[in-house]
Every structure is written in structure tokens, then in C-alpha cells.
Write an enzyme that holds these catalytic residues in place. Structure first.
Site, PDB file in Angstrom:
ATOM      1  N   ARG A 179       0.844  -1.182   0.000  1.00  0.00           N
ATOM      2  CA  ARG A 179       0.000   0.000   0.000  1.00  0.00           C
ATOM      3  C   ARG A 179       0.894   1.252   0.000  1.00  0.00           C
ATOM      4  O   ARG A 179       2.114   1.156  -0.158  1.00  0.00           O
ATOM      5  CB  ARG A 179      -0.905   0.006   1.227  1.00  0.00           C
ATOM      6  CG  ARG A 179      -0.186   0.071   2.575  1.00  0.00           C
ATOM      7  CD  ARG A 179      -1.180  -0.027   3.717  1.00  0.00           C
ATOM      8  NE  ARG A 179      -0.563   0.183   5.016  1.00  0.00           N
ATOM      9  CZ  ARG A 179      -1.207   0.083   6.172  1.00  0.00           C
ATOM     10  NH1 ARG A 179      -2.494  -0.226   6.179  1.00  0.00           N
ATOM     11  NH2 ARG A 179      -0.586   0.299   7.322  1.00  0.00           N
ATOM     12  N   THR A 181       3.262   4.112   0.961  1.00  0.00           N
ATOM     13  CA  THR A 181       4.351   4.191   1.945  1.00  0.00           C
ATOM     14  C   THR A 181       4.950   5.585   2.045  1.00  0.00           C
ATOM     15  O   THR A 181       5.649   5.883   3.011  1.00  0.00           O
ATOM     16  CB  THR A 181       5.493   3.227   1.574  1.00  0.00           C
ATOM     17  OG1 THR A 181       6.077   3.629   0.327  1.00  0.00           O
ATOM     18  CG2 THR A 181       4.998   1.791   1.489  1.00  0.00           C
ATOM     19  N   TRP A 192      12.072   3.172 -11.514  1.00  0.00           N
ATOM     20  CA  TRP A 192      11.171   2.920 -12.643  1.00  0.00           C
ATOM     21  C   TRP A 192      11.796   3.389 -13.954  1.00  0.00           C
ATOM     22  O   TRP A 192      11.584   2.770 -15.000  1.00  0.00           O
ATOM     23  CB  TRP A 192       9.826   3.597 -12.406  1.00  0.00           C
ATOM     24  CG  TRP A 192       8.965   2.842 -11.451  1.00  0.00           C
ATOM     25  CD1 TRP A 192       8.600   3.220 -10.195  1.00  0.00           C
ATOM     26  CD2 TRP A 192       8.380   1.557 -11.660  1.00  0.00           C
ATOM     27  NE1 TRP A 192       7.815   2.251  -9.618  1.00  0.00           N
ATOM     28  CE2 TRP A 192       7.658   1.218 -10.488  1.00  0.00           C
ATOM     29  CE3 TRP A 192       8.394   0.653 -12.729  1.00  0.00           C
ATOM     30  CZ2 TRP A 192       6.966   0.019 -10.366  1.00  0.00           C
ATOM     31  CZ3 TRP A 192       7.696  -0.551 -12.594  1.00  0.00           C
ATOM     32  CH2 TRP A 192       7.001  -0.847 -11.436  1.00  0.00           C
ATOM     33  N   SER A 251       4.406  -3.032 -17.725  1.00  0.00           N
ATOM     34  CA  SER A 251       3.418  -1.982 -17.496  1.00  0.00           C
ATOM     35  C   SER A 251       2.264  -2.485 -16.630  1.00  0.00           C
ATOM     36  O   SER A 251       1.733  -1.754 -15.792  1.00  0.00           O
ATOM     37  CB  SER A 251       2.873  -1.461 -18.831  1.00  0.00           C
ATOM     38  OG  SER A 251       1.965  -0.405 -18.632  1.00  0.00           O
ATOM     39  N   HIS A 254       3.444  -2.464 -13.096  1.00  0.00           N
ATOM     40  CA  HIS A 254       3.477  -1.078 -12.633  1.00  0.00           C
ATOM     41  C   HIS A 254       2.060  -0.591 -12.310  1.00  0.00           C
ATOM     42  O   HIS A 254       1.818   0.033 -11.266  1.00  0.00           O
ATOM     43  CB  HIS A 254       4.108  -0.214 -13.725  1.00  0.00           C
ATOM     44  CG  HIS A 254       4.580   1.122 -13.260  1.00  0.00           C
ATOM     45  ND1 HIS A 254       5.301   1.956 -14.072  1.00  0.00           N
ATOM     46  CD2 HIS A 254       4.425   1.781 -12.095  1.00  0.00           C
ATOM     47  CE1 HIS A 254       5.584   3.071 -13.409  1.00  0.00           C
ATOM     48  NE2 HIS A 254       5.056   2.989 -12.210  1.00  0.00           N
ATOM     49  N   ARG A 283      -3.763   7.908 -12.341  1.00  0.00           N
ATOM     50  CA  ARG A 283      -2.748   6.913 -12.677  1.00  0.00           C
ATOM     51  C   ARG A 283      -3.231   5.825 -13.627  1.00  0.00           C
ATOM     52  O   ARG A 283      -2.464   5.332 -14.438  1.00  0.00           O
ATOM     53  CB  ARG A 283      -2.239   6.248 -11.402  1.00  0.00           C
ATOM     54  CG  ARG A 283      -1.535   7.187 -10.437  1.00  0.00           C
ATOM     55  CD  ARG A 283      -0.972   6.377  -9.301  1.00  0.00           C
ATOM     56  NE  ARG A 283      -0.318   7.217  -8.312  1.00  0.00           N
ATOM     57  CZ  ARG A 283       0.551   6.761  -7.427  1.00  0.00           C
ATOM     58  NH1 ARG A 283       0.868   5.486  -7.441  1.00  0.00           N
ATOM     59  NH2 ARG A 283       1.103   7.567  -6.562  1.00  0.00           N
ATOM     60  N   CYS A 391      12.906   1.737  -0.192  1.00  0.00           N
ATOM     61  CA  CYS A 391      11.832   1.489   0.775  1.00  0.00           C
ATOM     62  C   CYS A 391      11.771  -0.012   1.027  1.00  0.00           C
ATOM     63  O   CYS A 391      11.607  -0.801   0.086  1.00  0.00           O
ATOM     64  CB  CYS A 391      10.508   2.005   0.210  1.00  0.00           C
ATOM     65  SG  CYS A 391       9.020   1.315   0.939  1.00  0.00           S
ATOM     66  N   CYS A 394       8.482  -1.657  -0.140  1.00  0.00           N
ATOM     67  CA  CYS A 394       8.410  -1.638  -1.603  1.00  0.00           C
ATOM     68  C   CYS A 394       9.387  -2.642  -2.208  1.00  0.00           C
ATOM     69  O   CYS A 394       9.086  -3.325  -3.185  1.00  0.00           O
ATOM     70  CB  CYS A 394       8.714  -0.240  -2.133  1.00  0.00           C
ATOM     71  SG  CYS A 394       7.774   1.085  -1.353  1.00  0.00           S
TER      72      CYS A 394
END
Length: 553
Positions: A179, A181, A192, A251, A254, A283, A391, A394
Site C-alpha cells: 500500500r 508508503t 522505474w 506496465s 506497474h 494513474r 523502501c 516496496c
């Protein structure tokens, strides 16, 4: 009022077309949506557990033999079963080396937000047969079959790097949900950027993150065009199917990550986690093809589960070691394994029904082996880039999901019938690969479920607020002069579209300081040369967090 009339008109028109057996143009069609993309995504009426025979279909998803509506008709049940499965001991414990140094650049961008941290599990709490010492004896391939790098390796058949089990933390995935962060900025952008920019098949993506798009690290329209089949006699030189599949996978991953961030995003006004419609509109909904790629990845993973079904049904999910004649096998151990296998069998049944990915059409022709090796190399690089994520949470979920997708690719493109035979090749897949595969499928199934939550929120949105969201999304697409958040992670705005976002508060707890000091010590033990620079970086971030300076007007 006009908005309500327009919605009623669209619903009536869609019903009329469906009654005639005609599939209306939607974001699931072959053509890229350029007109009213947000409305196309959020006003789309999906098939939720209803008999598929009552609905017209949009045709098969590219490279698959399954259509969108079929996935929608089973996803509710699939998500429910997967949510139960990933809570079970075998599938919730995962080991990963979260402190391996970034192999591509000097990465010191630690996320200081409490949400970035994870709670590890002491090895004593892990069943003995699932610990690294036990698994390494039976799962690690011979040295001559491995290409070794510090802390990890790969075999010729692998699409990712796997941890060598010499280092790593045990994590209960149910305690660290994917979720929001707060991880953003140059570090997240660089990750990315590298995934898209440095792993290409000779396509012209060097301007990938500088073209107009709603976020700094998203796929621009020019690259999106590569991800569909040529239409009306377009020139497709150099745009082979394998390239489109590769970018759809990336993609789609992502987009799924972004969907989870939007689903559990921080409301900085209330301090609570909840779904953020504006985040999803900006997004995902404003670029409908991204949602298509989530469907695509779901089918790919379901096909892998279907193909490996007999292997999974025969896998050993018992947490206790093999008993001796003098041992007493507890009834709860037997019940636990039976429950795990029974729940997994439901997932396999669904996968066998809808997992119709046609892997036979890929990697064919005289250059097939060269293209496959290039495909593997690119995805292996993606798995190593996960070591550059600043992170912890992550990085963990990045490792889980890249491993899960890589496992699916190996099942589809590298495993023959002998390898799939659980009696002849019982340890062909590591436990970590099986755990990652199922958890990754759960991530994508949850993303599709989340889309329904945002559609319900859209229906309840007032006309003025809906128009504001659309305007914000359009402004982002054509180039927003304001600073854009990264696609990897953004700050949560207020649930009320017109409410300004307050300045983030900087608080740091003793627990957070201890966690990063522990991480510093771990890194210093492994990489002495970079220790001093990391210490300075952490000290500076701690100082900034406790004594923030206003640098923006």
C-alpha cells in the site's frame, strides 16, 4: 444533473447494443481510447459473477485465448479464495535479502517514513523445514548449474535472480500489506526509469520519462502504441509480439502496484488509510490500456498455475519435518496441510477454466532462442533493480512480484512435461517461487477487484467533483505545470477533490531510528567501503526529518 442524464443515456445505449449482440466500444477494445478515457474505465459495467452466456464479449486478450469478461466473471471467487490461501502458513512466510547492495548505482535513498518499514519474523518462529538451512540442502541446484553473483544466482531456465539463502530476513507477508508508503522522489523515479529505459529491445524509449504523461515514470502514449497489434496495415517493423508481451508485463506490474497504492492511500487530513479515487483516475483510468495490462498479467499467471497444476497438487505443504516412526503427528498439522491443498485446488480449478494464455505463439522462428535469452536478460535485470529500491516494504513486494512473474514465465517457456511431473522432478521449483507465484496472482486479482471499488465510488461522486477529477486527469495528460508525483508512490490528497493537501508532517519515532540504525549496521558489515557515505546520508535524513526547513513557497 447533466452528468446523470449522460450516464443514463450511456447505460441505455450499452443495453441496446448488448441486446442486439453487438459489443460496444469500450476501453477493452483493440483501439486505444483517446476520447473520454476516464468515463470509459469507470462507467464500464463489468461482469461480476454473472453467467457469462448473458453477456457479449470483446474478443480474446492479445496472445491469449481468454476474453476480459471471462476473467471478470470469475475474479470475485478467485480473489476470495486467494485471500484465504495467502493467509495460510505455507504461503505467508517469505524469505528475502532486503539489504543486498544495488548493483547498478550507489543507492543511499532510504525512505524514512514509518510505512516503509517492515516487521521481520525471527527464524525460531518459522517451521524448521521451511528455514534456509533445510531448504538449501534440497532446493539449491548444483554449483555447475548456477551463475553466481554476491548473494544470488540464476540458472539458464530462470527469468530472475534468486536469493542463495545465505542471507535474508523472514517476513510474514500478511503483516506488511502492499500500500501507500510515502516512498517517492529521485530514488523511486530512478528505479522505474531504469526498469523502462535500460531494458529495451532496441526500441526508441530514451525519451520515455520526458514525454507528456500524468506522472514522471509512466508509459507515454508513444510506447503504448507498441503494445498492441498493428491495425489497418500499419508498419510493424521491429515491433514483434515478444516485445509487446514484455512491455505489457512490465506496465501491467506497474499499474497493479499503483492500483494498490490508490486502494490503500493515506488521507493526510484524517491520517487514515482508504481508497483514493483521484489517485486511480490520474494513474490508471486516464490511461485505460494500463488496466488492460492488469488483465493480461492475470491471464498469464493463471495459465502458469493451470500448467503447473499437477505439480502444485502433489507439493508438500506440511509445516512439520518428516516424522520418524517414534514421532507423534499432530492432527492439526494434517488438517493444516489438507486445508491448504483444498484451498489451492480451488484456485487451480479456476485457472484451468480461464487461464488460456497461448504461449506457443511466442519465441518461434529462426531467432527464437536469441530473443528468449534477451527476454530473460531484461527480466533478470528488473529483478536485480529491486535491490535499488530505498523502501523496505516496496523492495519486499517488488522482489515477491518479480519472482512470481519470472516463475510464471519459466513455467510457460522453459518447463517441459518431464519438468512438470511432480514424481520425476519434485524440487524443480523452490518454495520461494511457489509462494511468490500465488501471492503475485493474488496481487493482480486484488487490483481487478479494486477497480470495482473505484467504479462504485465514481457512481456516488457528485457531478462537479467528477468533472474536477476529469479535468485534473486531462491536465496531467497534456502536461501539468505542477510537480507530478511518481507512478511508484505519491502523497495522498484529501478524499474531497477540492480540499488542498496539507504540508506533510515530519515525525520520527525511536522505533524508526532503531530500524534504520540496524539497517546501517547490516549494510556496513557487508559493504565496508560504502558504510561511511550511507551513515552520512542517514544522519542527514534524520536531521531533516526532525528539523525540517521550508524550501518551497
Amino acid at each position: 444533473m447533466l452528468c446523470l442524464w449522460r450516464r443514463a443515456y450511456l447505460a441505455l445505449a450499452f443495453s441496446a447494443l448488448a441486446a442486439l449482440g453487438v459489443s460496444p466500444s469500450s476501453f477493452l477494445g483493440d483501439s486505444l481510447i483517446r476520447h473520454n478515457p476516464v468515463q470509459n474505465v469507470l462507467e464500464y459495467e463489468s461482469v461480476r459473477g454473472e453467467p457469462l452466456c448473458q453477456h457479449s464479449t470483446t474478443g480474446p486478450i492479445e496472445t491469449t485465448l481468454c476474453d476480459y469478461e471471462t476473467i471478470e466473471s470469475v475474479n470475485g471467487e478467485l480473489y476470495s479464495v486467494l485471500s484465504e490461501l495467502v493467509q495460510m502458513p505455507f504461503f505467508k512466510y517469505f524469505q528475502a535479502d532486503l539489504y543486498r547492495e544495488c548493483p547498478f548505482w550507489q543507492e543511499n535513498g532510504f525512505c524514512m517514513n514509518r510505512e516503509c518499514g517492515i516487521t521481520t519474523v525471527d527464524e525460531s518462529e518459522i517451521p524448521e523445514r521451511w528455514r534456509a538451512a533445510a531448504l538449501s540442502k534440497i532446493e539449491l541446484p548444483p554449483l555447475e548449474e548456477r551463475v553466481l553473483l554476491p548473494g544470488c544466482y540464476y540458472r539458464d531456465s530462470d527469468f530472475c535472480f534468486l536469493d542463495d539463502m545465505t542471507e535474508g530476513e523472514y517476513v510474514d507477508l500478511t503483516l506488511v500489506p502492499e500500500r501507500y508508503t510515502g516512498y517517492s522522489g529521485p530514488s523511486a523515479h530512478r528505479v522505474w526509469k531504469s526498469i523502462y529505459e535500460e531494458n529495451c529491445f532496441g526500441l526508441s524509449e530514451l525519451n520515455l520519462l520526458t514525454t507528456r504523461s500524468p506522472a514522471q515514470v509512466t508509459l507515454p502514449d508513444t510506447l503504448t502504441d507498441v503494445l498492441r497489434e498493428p491495425i489497418n496495415g500499419e508498419n510493424a517493423d521491429g515491433e514483434c509480439l515478444e516485445k509487446r508481451v514484455y512491455y505489457k508485463i512490465i506496465s501491467g506490474l506497474h499499474a497493479s502496484i499503483s492500483t494498490h497504492i490508490c486502494l490503500e492511500s493515506l488521507n493526510q487530513t484524517t491520517g487514515e488509510m482508504g481508497p483514493n479515487l483521484e489517485c486511480f483516475v490520474t494513474r490508471i483510468a486516464s490511461h485505460p490500456e494500463r488496466l488492460q495490462y492488469i488483465y493480461f498479467n492475470a491471464v498469464l499467471l493463471l495459465r502458469a498455475v493451470s500448467r503447473i497444476g499437477p505439480y502444485l497438487r502433489d507439493y508438500d505443504y506440511c509445516s512439520m519435518s518428516m516424522p520418524t516412526p517414534h514421532d507423534h503427528v499432530l492432527p492439526e498439522d494434517i488438517q493444516e496441510e489438507a486445508k491448504t491443498l483444498g484451498t489451492l485446488s480451488k484456485v487451480i480449478d479456476i485457472a484451468e477454466h480461464v487461464g488460456k494464455f497461448d504461449e506457443r505463439v511466442l519465441f518461434r522462428g529462426e531467432n527464437a532462442n536469441i530473443l528468449k535469452e534477451e527476454f530473460k536478460m531484461h527480466f533478470r535485470n528488473v529483478s536485480r533493480i529491486m535491490d535499488c529500491v530505498g523502501c523496505d516494504k516496496c523492495r519486499l513486494w517488488g522482489k515477491v512480484q518479480t519472482t512470481g512473474i519470472a516463475t510464471a514465465l519459466k513455467i510457460l517457456f522453459e518447463m517441459d512435461e518431464t519438468a512438470l511431473d511432480p514424481h520425476k522432478n519434485h524440487h524443480h521449483l523452490q518454495r520461494s517461487e511457489v509462494v511468490a507465484l500465488i501471492n503475485t496472482l493474488h496481487r493482480f486479482s486484488e487490483s481487478l477487484q479494486a477497480a470495482e471499488i473505484f467504479r462504485d465510488m465514481w457512481k456516488k461522486t457528485a457531478e462537479s467533483d467528477a468533472n474536477h477529477l476529469i479535468e485534473e486527469a486531462e491536465r496531467a495528460v497534456v502536461g501539468n505545470p505542477r510537480k507530478s508525483p511518481t507512478h511508484a508512490s505519491t502523497s495522498r490528497k484529501s478524499h474531497t477533490p477540492h480540499s488542498p493537501s496539507p504540508s506533510p508532517s515530519y515525525t520520527i519515532s525511536l522505533e524508526t531510528m532503531q530500524r534504520y540504525l540496524q539497517r546501517l549496521i547490516r549494510r556496513c558489515k557487508k559493504h565496508t567501503l560504502s558504510c561511511f557515505s550511507i551513515f552520512l546520508q542517514v544522519w542527514q535524513q534524520l536531521h531533516n526529518a526532525m528539523f525540517p526547513l521550508r524550501t518551497e513557497l
